[in-house]
Design a protein around this motif. Structure first.
Motif: not given
Length: 147
Positions: A50-68
């Motif tokens: 919560e309130n981290g860089a990823a949450a503030l951006d809003g596009r990255l979601q739990e369950g997403d696979k990080i390719l690189s």
């Protein structure tokens, strides 16, 4: 447009994040030594803070696979090597991700173990309650027939 399956080309996404005071704001799971998805040694987003860089951006979601990350592919890495790539990635980070499939919209992939363990605990609770009921029933029945 790159060749590949329609699902992969539609779900691939590039995200740029700026590391905040609490880092990038998400936890990862997976790797060749700690597979998160059966027969897949990829790195996945387990939790968005919560309130981290990823949450503030809003596009990255739990369950997403990080390719690189910053061009470094996360294929065939052990978990600790992937963690080190994230730690040493610098302030500006570019992630290539594969979004979780739309059919898993009942909740993030990262929360499934919680639901499964919650379901398991609920099942154990039901079995425990049934055991107590059966034991009390048998005890009362035996007690009535005792002289």
């Amino acid at each position: 447009m790159m060749n590949g399956s329609a699902a992969n080309s539609q779900s691939a996404l590039e995200i740029q994040l700026r590391r905040g005071p609490a880092g990038l704001g998400f936890n990862i799971v997976g790797g060749v030594d700690q597979q998160y998805v059966m027969n897949d040694s990829g790195i996945y987003v387990a939790k968005i803070k919560e309130n981290g860089a990823a949450a503030l951006d809003g596009r990255l979601q739990e369950g997403d696979k990080i390719l690189s990350i910053n061009g470094h592919k996360l294929e065939n890495l052990c978990h600790s090597a992937a963690v080190e790539l994230f730690r040493s990635a610098g302030e500006e980070v570019t992630l290539h991700i594969q979004q979780r499939p739309p059919h898993s919209s009942n909740g993030p992939l990262g929360s499934r173990p919680d639901r499964e363990s919650s379901s398991f605990i609920s099942s154990l609770l039901v079995v425990g309650i049934l055991s107590v009921v059966v034991t009390v029933f048998i005890y009362r029945r035996i007690k009535r027939h005792t002289f």
